[in-house]
Scaffold this motif. Structure first.
Motif, PDB file in Angstrom:
ATOM      1  N   PRO A 105       0.834  -1.214   0.000  1.00  0.00           N
ATOM      2  CA  PRO A 105       0.000   0.000   0.000  1.00  0.00           C
ATOM      3  C   PRO A 105       0.862   1.256   0.000  1.00  0.00           C
ATOM      4  CG  PRO A 105       0.091  -0.941   2.199  1.00  0.00           C
ATOM      5  CD  PRO A 105       0.814  -1.906   1.298  1.00  0.00           C
ATOM      6  N   HIS A 106       0.487   2.224  -0.825  1.00  0.00           N
ATOM      7  CA  HIS A 106       1.248   3.470  -0.930  1.00  0.00           C
ATOM      8  C   HIS A 106       0.394   4.656  -0.474  1.00  0.00           C
ATOM      9  CE1 HIS A 106       4.620   1.511  -2.779  1.00  0.00           C
ATOM     10  NE2 HIS A 106       3.818   0.946  -3.655  1.00  0.00           N
ATOM     11  N   ALA A 107       0.542   5.017   0.797  1.00  0.00           N
ATOM     12  CA  ALA A 107      -0.125   6.225   1.272  1.00  0.00           C
ATOM     13  C   ALA A 107       0.434   7.406   0.494  1.00  0.00           C
ATOM     14  CB  ALA A 107       0.129   6.402   2.768  1.00  0.00           C
ATOM     15  N   GLN A 108      -0.434   8.342   0.119  1.00  0.00           N
ATOM     16  CA  GLN A 108       0.012   9.505  -0.636  1.00  0.00           C
ATOM     17  C   GLN A 108      -0.775  10.723  -0.165  1.00  0.00           C
ATOM     18  OE1 GLN A 108      -0.718   8.155  -4.695  1.00  0.00           O
ATOM     19  NE2 GLN A 108      -2.898   8.583  -4.531  1.00  0.00           N
ATOM     20  N   HIS A 109      -0.075  11.836  -0.040  1.00  0.00           N
ATOM     21  CA  HIS A 109      -0.701  13.035   0.518  1.00  0.00           C
ATOM     22  C   HIS A 109      -0.158  14.301  -0.118  1.00  0.00           C
ATOM     23  CE1 HIS A 109      -0.086   9.949   3.723  1.00  0.00           C
ATOM     24  NE2 HIS A 109      -1.378  10.143   3.922  1.00  0.00           N
ATOM     25  N   ILE A 110      -0.926  15.383   0.019  1.00  0.00           N
ATOM     26  CA  ILE A 110      -0.407  16.725  -0.222  1.00  0.00           C
ATOM     27  C   ILE A 110      -0.046  17.275   1.150  1.00  0.00           C
ATOM     28  CG2 ILE A 110      -0.869  19.045  -1.060  1.00  0.00           C
ATOM     29  CD1 ILE A 110      -2.926  17.875  -2.966  1.00  0.00           C
ATOM     30  N   THR A 157     -11.036  12.803   2.104  1.00  0.00           N
ATOM     31  CA  THR A 157      -9.688  13.187   1.684  1.00  0.00           C
ATOM     32  C   THR A 157      -8.990  14.075   2.715  1.00  0.00           C
ATOM     33  OG1 THR A 157     -10.546  15.113   0.479  1.00  0.00           O
ATOM     34  CG2 THR A 157     -10.270  13.053  -0.761  1.00  0.00           C
ATOM     35  N   SER A 158      -9.576  14.232   3.873  1.00  0.00           N
ATOM     36  CA  SER A 158      -8.978  15.082   4.900  1.00  0.00           C
ATOM     37  C   SER A 158      -7.790  14.372   5.553  1.00  0.00           C
ATOM     38  CB  SER A 158     -10.021  15.415   5.972  1.00  0.00           C
ATOM     39  OG  SER A 158     -10.203  14.306   6.842  1.00  0.00           O
ATOM     40  N   PRO A 159      -7.026  15.072   6.405  1.00  0.00           N
ATOM     41  CA  PRO A 159      -5.940  14.406   7.138  1.00  0.00           C
ATOM     42  C   PRO A 159      -6.431  13.234   7.983  1.00  0.00           C
ATOM     43  CG  PRO A 159      -5.669  16.770   7.251  1.00  0.00           C
ATOM     44  CD  PRO A 159      -7.029  16.530   6.642  1.00  0.00           C
ATOM     45  N   ASP A 160      -7.737  13.210   8.312  1.00  0.00           N
ATOM     46  CA  ASP A 160      -8.276  12.092   9.078  1.00  0.00           C
ATOM     47  C   ASP A 160      -8.109  10.761   8.349  1.00  0.00           C
ATOM     48  OD1 ASP A 160      -9.095  13.727  11.173  1.00  0.00           O
ATOM     49  OD2 ASP A 160     -11.054  14.090  10.275  1.00  0.00           O
ATOM     50  N   SER A 161      -7.960  10.811   7.017  1.00  0.00           N
ATOM     51  CA  SER A 161      -7.802   9.587   6.233  1.00  0.00           C
ATOM     52  C   SER A 161      -6.337   9.286   5.930  1.00  0.00           C
ATOM     53  CB  SER A 161      -8.598   9.690   4.918  1.00  0.00           C
ATOM     54  OG  SER A 161      -9.979   9.584   5.166  1.00  0.00           O
ATOM     55  N   GLY A 162      -5.428   9.933   6.641  1.00  0.00           N
ATOM     56  CA  GLY A 162      -4.022   9.642   6.457  1.00  0.00           C
ATOM     57  C   GLY A 162      -3.682   8.201   6.796  1.00  0.00           C
ATOM     58  N   LEU A 163      -4.546   7.516   7.572  1.00  0.00           N
ATOM     59  CA  LEU A 163      -4.315   6.131   7.964  1.00  0.00           C
ATOM     60  C   LEU A 163      -5.224   5.139   7.247  1.00  0.00           C
ATOM     61  CD1 LEU A 163      -6.980   5.672   9.804  1.00  0.00           C
ATOM     62  CD2 LEU A 163      -5.595   6.712  11.598  1.00  0.00           C
ATOM     63  N   ALA A 164      -5.961   5.611   6.234  1.00  0.00           N
ATOM     64  CA  ALA A 164      -6.930   4.742   5.546  1.00  0.00           C
ATOM     65  C   ALA A 164      -6.225   3.865   4.519  1.00  0.00           C
ATOM     66  CB  ALA A 164      -8.012   5.587   4.883  1.00  0.00           C
ATOM     67  N   VAL A 165      -5.472   2.891   4.994  1.00  0.00           N
ATOM     68  CA  VAL A 165      -4.622   2.058   4.146  1.00  0.00           C
ATOM     69  C   VAL A 165      -5.391   1.396   3.018  1.00  0.00           C
ATOM     70  CG1 VAL A 165      -3.075   0.085   4.122  1.00  0.00           C
ATOM     71  CG2 VAL A 165      -3.081   1.630   6.069  1.00  0.00           C
ATOM     72  N   ARG A 185      -7.725   2.499   1.339  1.00  0.00           N
ATOM     73  CA  ARG A 185      -8.195   3.445   0.331  1.00  0.00           C
ATOM     74  C   ARG A 185      -7.058   4.196  -0.367  1.00  0.00           C
ATOM     75  NH1 ARG A 185     -11.028   7.472   2.245  1.00  0.00           N
ATOM     76  NH2 ARG A 185     -10.925   7.092   4.492  1.00  0.00           N
ATOM     77  N   PHE A 186      -5.859   3.619  -0.337  1.00  0.00           N
ATOM     78  CA  PHE A 186      -4.728   4.146  -1.098  1.00  0.00           C
ATOM     79  C   PHE A 186      -4.336   3.149  -2.178  1.00  0.00           C
ATOM     80  CE2 PHE A 186      -3.841   6.611   2.888  1.00  0.00           C
ATOM     81  CZ  PHE A 186      -3.939   7.880   2.318  1.00  0.00           C
ATOM     82  N   PRO A 187      -3.709   3.617  -3.272  1.00  0.00           N
ATOM     83  CA  PRO A 187      -3.266   2.695  -4.323  1.00  0.00           C
ATOM     84  C   PRO A 187      -2.165   1.767  -3.809  1.00  0.00           C
ATOM     85  CG  PRO A 187      -3.283   4.983  -5.096  1.00  0.00           C
ATOM     86  CD  PRO A 187      -3.421   5.024  -3.605  1.00  0.00           C
ATOM     87  N   GLY A 188      -1.894   0.710  -4.564  1.00  0.00           N
ATOM     88  CA  GLY A 188      -0.837  -0.222  -4.192  1.00  0.00           C
ATOM     89  C   GLY A 188      -0.147  -0.783  -5.420  1.00  0.00           C
ATOM     90  N   GLY A 189       0.993  -1.421  -5.212  1.00  0.00           N
ATOM     91  CA  GLY A 189       1.723  -2.053  -6.296  1.00  0.00           C
ATOM     92  C   GLY A 189       2.833  -1.199  -6.850  1.00  0.00           C
ATOM     93  N   SER A 190       3.509  -1.711  -7.868  1.00  0.00           N
ATOM     94  CA  SER A 190       4.716  -1.076  -8.390  1.00  0.00           C
ATOM     95  C   SER A 190       4.446   0.101  -9.316  1.00  0.00           C
ATOM     96  CB  SER A 190       5.573  -2.105  -9.134  1.00  0.00           C
ATOM     97  OG  SER A 190       4.860  -2.621 -10.247  1.00  0.00           O
TER      98      SER A 190
END
Length: 261
Positions: free
Chosen positions: A78-83, A126-134, A136-141
């Motif tokens: 899983p790749h967490a991604q943020h602004i 999409t708020s910072p509250d979802s910074g841990l929503a593993v 709901r983030f993309p995954g893979g190479s």
């Protein structure tokens, strides 16, 4: 199973997220585009590009990422991604590695790009509250991402001033220096360092502007840092929680014979 694990995230991290999520909106008349090239961090080999198109209070984010960590426990990494916002608007260079282990950890990298402003999830909040929503983030190479959502005022302001930074997280331990790969995360000693290290980073700079604030955009510099690492400061606890949830979910799934996808 996922819910029970995610609910065990430290309340301190959740508190930091709540402070970061100021309930505000962008201005109705705003219209501009910003873009960034994502350069590898921590020797990850991860690269990509990001475009943010703002129309009034909505933003459409388009991303293309490649060379990312592919799997963990036979499932997509899983790749967490943020602004990120409220930092210097830059990606840290190797000089930020104050402990000399070959990576820039969360604490060392925070001054450069700051806290989580927006979580670039695939659905839902999409708020910072979802910074841990593993989940709901993309995954893979390699992956492409596109989503339109309501843009909050703090992130909009950072975008306008050129201090918003996109960070993609998750580094293959095999690509880290041996000493660093053996370490646990500086955010949570129960996690391997790779779980919370960022893989790619880029500062968003305005390419087309409308209703631009006085003073214009202040440009940051994104650098290839070899074996460097960082996460988000106040958002740092969140990233640890996100990574912790991801790794814990996969461990439990492996034991149960059902892998997280």
């Amino acid at each position: 199973m996922r819910k029970s694990l995610l609910l065990t995230v430290p309340t301190l991290a959740l508190g930091a997220l709540t402070m970061a999520a100021a309930p505000a909106t962008a201005h109705e008349g705003d219209m501009w585009s910003s873009q960034a090239t994502l350069n590898s961090l921590n020797g990850s080999g991860t690269t990509g590009d990001v475009m943010v198109d703002v129309h009034g209070t909505e933003a459409t984010v388009t991303m293309n990422v490649s060379g990312a960590a592919e799997t963990f426990m036979d499932g997509p990494f899983p790749h967490a991604q943020h602004i990120h916002i409220h930092g210097q608007g830059t990606c840290p260079g190797p000089e930020a590695d104050t402990d000399g282990d070959g990576v820039v950890n969360t604490t060392e990298g925070h001054p450069s790009y700051g806290m989580i402003g927006t979580s670039l999830t695939t659905e839902g909040d999409t708020s910072p509250d979802s910074g841990l929503a593993v989940e709901r983030f993309p995954g893979g190479s390699a992956y492409s991402y596109e989503r339109t959502f309501e843009l909050d005022a703090p992130t909009a302001e950072a975008l306008k001033h050129g201090t918003a930074v996109v960070v993609v997280h998750g580094v293959d331990p095999a690509k880290m220096p041996a000493a660093a790969a053996e370490k646990m995360s500086d955010l949570d000693p129960a996690l391997p360092a790779a779980a919370t290290l960022p893989a790619a980073c880029g500062t968003l700079t305005a390419t087309q502007m409308g209703a631009m604030p006085e003073g214009g955009a202040d440009t940051g510099v994104a650098q290839e840092t070899g074996s460097t690492a960082q996460t988000a400061a106040l958002g740092g606890g969140v990233l640890a929680a996100a990574a912790g949830a991801a790794w814990a979910l996969r461990r439990r799934a492996a034991r149960a014979g059902a892998l997280l996808c």
